[in-house]
Write a protein that holds these residues in place. Structure first.
Motif, short mmCIF file in Angstrom:
data_model
loop_
_atom_site.label_atom_id
_atom_site.label_comp_id
_atom_site.label_asym_id
_atom_site.label_seq_id
_atom_site.Cartn_x
_atom_site.Cartn_y
_atom_site.Cartn_z
N THR A 185 0.84 -1.19 0.00
CA THR A 185 0.00 0.00 0.00
C THR A 185 0.88 1.24 0.00
O THR A 185 1.79 1.36 0.82
N ALA A 186 0.60 2.15 -0.90
CA ALA A 186 1.39 3.38 -0.98
C ALA A 186 1.17 4.24 0.26
O ALA A 186 0.05 4.34 0.77
N MET A 187 2.23 4.86 0.75
CA MET A 187 2.16 5.74 1.92
C MET A 187 1.50 7.06 1.52
O MET A 187 1.98 7.76 0.65
N ARG A 188 0.41 7.38 2.18
CA ARG A 188 -0.27 8.64 1.93
C ARG A 188 0.42 9.75 2.73
O ARG A 188 0.67 9.58 3.93
N SER A 217 -4.15 20.41 9.29
CA SER A 217 -4.95 19.91 10.42
C SER A 217 -6.18 19.15 9.93
O SER A 217 -6.47 18.04 10.40
N ARG A 218 -6.88 19.73 8.97
CA ARG A 218 -8.11 19.08 8.47
C ARG A 218 -7.82 17.73 7.84
O ARG A 218 -8.49 16.73 8.13
N ILE A 219 -6.79 17.69 6.99
CA ILE A 219 -6.48 16.45 6.29
C ILE A 219 -5.97 15.39 7.26
O ILE A 219 -6.35 14.22 7.18
N GLY A 254 -6.80 10.28 9.99
CA GLY A 254 -6.61 9.54 11.24
C GLY A 254 -5.17 9.50 11.66
O GLY A 254 -4.82 9.87 12.78
N LYS A 255 -4.30 9.05 10.78
CA LYS A 255 -2.86 9.09 10.98
C LYS A 255 -2.22 9.43 9.65
O LYS A 255 -2.49 8.76 8.65
N PHE A 307 -2.70 12.99 15.35
CA PHE A 307 -3.17 12.59 14.01
C PHE A 307 -2.03 12.53 12.98
O PHE A 307 -2.29 12.34 11.80
N ILE A 308 -0.80 12.71 13.44
CA ILE A 308 0.35 12.64 12.55
C ILE A 308 1.21 11.46 12.97
O ILE A 308 1.68 11.40 14.11
#
Length: 303
Positions: free
Chosen positions: A2-5, A111-113, A118-119, A144-145
């Protein structure tokens, strides 16, 4: 796999543009979901233009670009780099962008994204003003980061803007201090390692031989920016995300000197037990890279 977003927070800048090309060439591994821009190598207007020029070159107009901070947190204006030419892309012939900027300030959008994801992984290769502002506006944002990959700083070597400080951290030392105090897991790719990730004539010839519009632009940047600074600072951060095994790191507690003067933005990296003085490391500092493997990774992505 899975590609890292991830969000790419940047100030294009020739080496930021090359970092974008590296990331966008590896969609199997990296999923750039937004670009947030900050004034740095050049002013904010050319920065947001350059980000969109690169996305249009690669056919990735689906990636939103958000404009961010035009100045540091505690200064009326920031430094500009002399390495990237007046347009930031070393006199590129790429046309002006046609894709629109997305609505919203970069700090708010980070912040929104992040909350929506979630992470989220963030890669930052410019002054850290957008991230610093986002953390001030949203104190819960670290939850969330998942990680930060940062190009900036000089832990165990001289700076490049002052004898003690690297450009990104010298532009906005207060933002860098906020980020390193956030508790978010950080990997720092500073001048200690990026000075090893250099352009070579053979690398340029290999890129030229690909002979696509993307590769021709990359060759232009490698030649014209590389003649002033042969170090591929920002692509090293993307390379870390793609292939961390070609790097060596050391755990450290990093703090940032924020007072004015030539030490502003200096990295103070505590590594030994004595210097840590009971503090836990807050950062992995990259110290070495297999430069040949790095160059192969870059050329392969352009292919």
């Amino acid at each position: 796999m899975t590609a890292m977003r991830f969000i790419y927070d940047c100030d294009p800048g020739a080496d930021d543009a090359l970092a974008m090309l590296l990331a966008l060439g590896r969609r199997d591994a990296l999923d750039m979901i937004a670009v947030t821009c900050v004034a740095g190598n050049v002013g904010l207007e050319p920065v947001v233009n350059n980000a969109r020029r690169i996305l249009e070159l690669t056919g990735r107009q689906d990636i939103p670009v958000y404009s961010g901070a035009a100045r540091p947190i505690m200064a009326s204006r920031g430094r500009l780099s002399i390495m990237h030419g007046a347009d930031g892309l070393a006199g590129s012939t790429l046309p002006a962008p046609t894709m629109p900027l997305s609505a919203g300030h970069a700090a708010n959008e980070i912040s929104r994204i992040a909350r929506a994801e979630g992470k989220l992984h963030i890669c930052a290769t410019g002054p850290l003003t957008n991230l610093g502002l986002a953390l001030l506006l949203d104190p819960e944002l670290p939850d969330f980061i998942s990680a930060l990959t940062i190009m900036g700083g000089a832990a165990f070597c001289p700076g490049n803007t002052t004898p003690l400080a690297e450009f990104n951290f010298a532009v906005d030392p207060h933002a860098a201090a906020i980020v390193f105090d956030s508790g978010i897991p950080i990997t720092m790719l500073g001048l200690d390692v990026t000075r090893q990730a250099t352009v070579t004539e053979d690398m340029i010839r290999q890129v030229q031989a690909i002979d696509t519009p993307v590769a021709r632009e990359a060759a232009h940047l490698l030649i014209n920016y590389g003649s002033k600074d042969p170090c591929l600072h920002d692509p090293a951060a993307i390379a870390w995300m793609l292939k961390p095994e070609i790097f060596k790191t050391v755990p450290a507690h990093v703090s940032i000197y924020t007072d004015s003067g030539p030490a502003a933005g200096q990295v103070i990296a505590a590594v030994s037990e004595r210097h840590l003085a009971g503090r836990a490391p807050n950062c992995s500092v990259a110290t070495d890279v297999d430069a040949d493997a790095f160059r192969r990774l870059f050329v392969s992505a352009l292919s």
